[in-house]
Design a protein around this motif. Structure first.
Motif, PDB file in Angstrom:
ATOM      1  N   LYS A  43     -10.800   3.043  20.048  1.00  0.00           N
ATOM      2  CA  LYS A  43     -10.094   1.986  19.330  1.00  0.00           C
ATOM      3  C   LYS A  43      -9.262   2.566  18.198  1.00  0.00           C
ATOM      4  O   LYS A  43      -9.493   3.694  17.752  1.00  0.00           O
ATOM      5  N   GLU A  44      -8.318   1.778  17.715  1.00  0.00           N
ATOM      6  CA  GLU A  44      -7.512   2.213  16.588  1.00  0.00           C
ATOM      7  C   GLU A  44      -8.310   2.079  15.287  1.00  0.00           C
ATOM      8  O   GLU A  44      -9.255   1.303  15.192  1.00  0.00           O
ATOM      9  N   ARG A  45      -7.872   2.852  14.317  1.00  0.00           N
ATOM     10  CA  ARG A  45      -8.495   2.758  13.002  1.00  0.00           C
ATOM     11  C   ARG A  45      -8.137   1.400  12.389  1.00  0.00           C
ATOM     12  O   ARG A  45      -6.965   1.021  12.357  1.00  0.00           O
ATOM     13  N   GLU A  46      -9.148   0.698  11.900  1.00  0.00           N
ATOM     14  CA  GLU A  46      -8.912  -0.647  11.383  1.00  0.00           C
ATOM     15  C   GLU A  46      -9.353  -0.780   9.930  1.00  0.00           C
ATOM     16  O   GLU A  46     -10.282  -0.103   9.473  1.00  0.00           O
ATOM     17  N   PHE A  47      -8.683  -1.676   9.242  1.00  0.00           N
ATOM     18  CA  PHE A  47      -8.973  -1.944   7.844  1.00  0.00           C
ATOM     19  C   PHE A  47     -10.318  -2.636   7.686  1.00  0.00           C
ATOM     20  O   PHE A  47     -10.658  -3.524   8.487  1.00  0.00           O
ATOM     21  N   VAL A  48     -11.056  -2.243   6.658  1.00  0.00           N
ATOM     22  CA  VAL A  48     -12.340  -2.868   6.351  1.00  0.00           C
ATOM     23  C   VAL A  48     -12.305  -3.552   4.983  1.00  0.00           C
ATOM     24  O   VAL A  48     -12.649  -4.726   4.869  1.00  0.00           O
ATOM     25  N   ALA A  49     -11.874  -2.798   3.966  1.00  0.00           N
ATOM     26  CA  ALA A  49     -11.910  -3.375   2.614  1.00  0.00           C
ATOM     27  C   ALA A  49     -10.987  -2.600   1.691  1.00  0.00           C
ATOM     28  O   ALA A  49     -10.676  -1.431   1.934  1.00  0.00           O
ATOM     29  N   TYR A  50     -10.580  -3.277   0.615  1.00  0.00           N
ATOM     30  CA  TYR A  50      -9.654  -2.720  -0.375  1.00  0.00           C
ATOM     31  C   TYR A  50     -10.113  -3.124  -1.765  1.00  0.00           C
ATOM     32  O   TYR A  50     -10.648  -4.235  -1.952  1.00  0.00           O
ATOM     33  N   ILE A  51      -9.872  -2.228  -2.729  1.00  0.00           N
ATOM     34  CA  ILE A  51     -10.138  -2.567  -4.115  1.00  0.00           C
ATOM     35  C   ILE A  51      -9.024  -1.994  -4.983  1.00  0.00           C
ATOM     36  O   ILE A  51      -8.616  -0.852  -4.766  1.00  0.00           O
ATOM     37  N   ASN A  52      -8.530  -2.761  -5.929  1.00  0.00           N
ATOM     38  CA  ASN A  52      -7.436  -2.247  -6.753  1.00  0.00           C
ATOM     39  C   ASN A  52      -7.977  -1.232  -7.763  1.00  0.00           C
ATOM     40  O   ASN A  52      -9.190  -1.010  -7.859  1.00  0.00           O
ATOM     41  N   ARG A  53      -7.091  -0.633  -8.514  1.00  0.00           N
ATOM     42  CA  ARG A  53      -7.505   0.524  -9.313  1.00  0.00           C
ATOM     43  C   ARG A  53      -8.460   0.146 -10.427  1.00  0.00           C
ATOM     44  O   ARG A  53      -9.232   0.985 -10.886  1.00  0.00           O
ATOM     45  N   HIS A  54      -8.374  -1.103 -10.878  1.00  0.00           N
ATOM     46  CA  HIS A  54      -9.284  -1.518 -11.948  1.00  0.00           C
ATOM     47  C   HIS A  54     -10.584  -2.104 -11.410  1.00  0.00           C
ATOM     48  O   HIS A  54     -11.540  -2.280 -12.160  1.00  0.00           O
ATOM     49  N   GLY A  55     -10.601  -2.433 -10.125  1.00  0.00           N
ATOM     50  CA  GLY A  55     -11.786  -3.035  -9.535  1.00  0.00           C
ATOM     51  C   GLY A  55     -11.844  -4.538  -9.641  1.00  0.00           C
ATOM     52  O   GLY A  55     -12.853  -5.151  -9.277  1.00  0.00           O
ATOM     53  N   TYR A  56     -10.765  -5.150 -10.143  1.00  0.00           N
ATOM     54  CA  TYR A  56     -10.779  -6.596 -10.340  1.00  0.00           C
ATOM     55  C   TYR A  56     -10.373  -7.370  -9.097  1.00  0.00           C
ATOM     56  O   TYR A  56     -10.622  -8.577  -9.011  1.00  0.00           O
ATOM     57  N   ASN A  57      -9.690  -6.711  -8.188  1.00  0.00           N
ATOM     58  CA  ASN A  57      -9.177  -7.397  -7.009  1.00  0.00           C
ATOM     59  C   ASN A  57      -9.684  -6.703  -5.747  1.00  0.00           C
ATOM     60  O   ASN A  57      -9.516  -5.495  -5.593  1.00  0.00           O
ATOM     61  N   THR A  58     -10.314  -7.458  -4.889  1.00  0.00           N
ATOM     62  CA  THR A  58     -10.812  -6.899  -3.632  1.00  0.00           C
ATOM     63  C   THR A  58     -10.343  -7.752  -2.459  1.00  0.00           C
ATOM     64  O   THR A  58     -10.080  -8.948  -2.599  1.00  0.00           O
ATOM     65  N   VAL A  59     -10.248  -7.093  -1.312  1.00  0.00           N
ATOM     66  CA  VAL A  59      -9.909  -7.756  -0.056  1.00  0.00           C
ATOM     67  C   VAL A  59     -10.859  -7.219   1.001  1.00  0.00           C
ATOM     68  O   VAL A  59     -11.093  -6.005   1.067  1.00  0.00           O
ATOM     69  N   HIS A  60     -11.413  -8.103   1.820  1.00  0.00           N
ATOM     70  CA  HIS A  60     -12.291  -7.682   2.912  1.00  0.00           C
ATOM     71  C   HIS A  60     -11.768  -8.257   4.217  1.00  0.00           C
ATOM     72  O   HIS A  60     -11.300  -9.392   4.269  1.00  0.00           O
ATOM     73  N   ALA A  61     -11.852  -7.463   5.260  1.00  0.00           N
ATOM     74  CA  ALA A  61     -11.466  -7.942   6.576  1.00  0.00           C
ATOM     75  C   ALA A  61     -12.356  -9.119   6.973  1.00  0.00           C
ATOM     76  O   ALA A  61     -13.533  -9.176   6.593  1.00  0.00           O
ATOM     77  N   ASP A  62     -11.797 -10.029   7.752  1.00  0.00           N
ATOM     78  CA  ASP A  62     -12.563 -11.204   8.174  1.00  0.00           C
ATOM     79  C   ASP A  62     -13.849 -10.809   8.903  1.00  0.00           C
ATOM     80  O   ASP A  62     -14.874 -11.480   8.777  1.00  0.00           O
ATOM     81  N   SER A  63     -13.787  -9.716   9.645  1.00  0.00           N
ATOM     82  CA  SER A  63     -14.937  -9.295  10.451  1.00  0.00           C
ATOM     83  C   SER A  63     -16.129  -8.851   9.608  1.00  0.00           C
ATOM     84  O   SER A  63     -17.255  -8.800  10.113  1.00  0.00           O
TER      85      SER A  63
END
Length: 126
Positions: A43-63
């Motif tokens: 499978k292709e490499r897929e996004f799991v999670a992100y955090i901005n440099r300060h740690g205040y903003n995060t994004v998580h994949a729906d899965s």
């Protein structure tokens, strides 16, 4: 030379937990957003999670939303991925990546990340 070194992978039963860590060196860590990606065999490499440099903003994949949590400790130059309620479909090599604050585009786009670790294997048995 920038280094990102992941640790914490392993074999766990379904429903279990693991905490991945990624330690950065030769990098002004607090100037970079961080992400976790994963790649399963074939499978292709897929996004799991992100955090901005300060740690205040995060994004998580729906899965993984509601099961995984990304966090960071800028004093330790380390980003973490807490993984709970693991499923067999979470089995993959997990990679951390650093993204400059000047990057454009979706946080889930792996092409916007500048540095990558070597990966750590996570295997979830049923």
């Amino acid at each position: 030379q920038v280094q990102l070194v992941e640790s914490g992978g392993g074999l766990v039963q379904a429903g279990g937990s693991l905490r991945l860590a990624c330690a950065a060196s030769e990098l002004t860590f607090s100037n970079y957003a961080m992400g976790w990606f994963r790649q399963a065999p074939g499978k292709e490499r897929e996004f799991v999670a992100y955090i901005n440099r300060h740690g205040y903003n995060t994004v998580h994949a729906d899965s993984v939303k509601g099961r995984f949590t990304i966090s960071r400790d800028n004093a330790k130059n380390t980003v973490y991925l807490q993984m709970n309620s693991l499923k067999p479909e979470d089995t993959a090599v997990y990679y951390c990546a650093a993204r400059a604050t000047t990057a454009y585009g979706s946080t889930g786009n792996r092409d916007t990340y500048n540095y990558w670790g070597q990966g750590t294997q996570v295997t979830v048995s049923s």
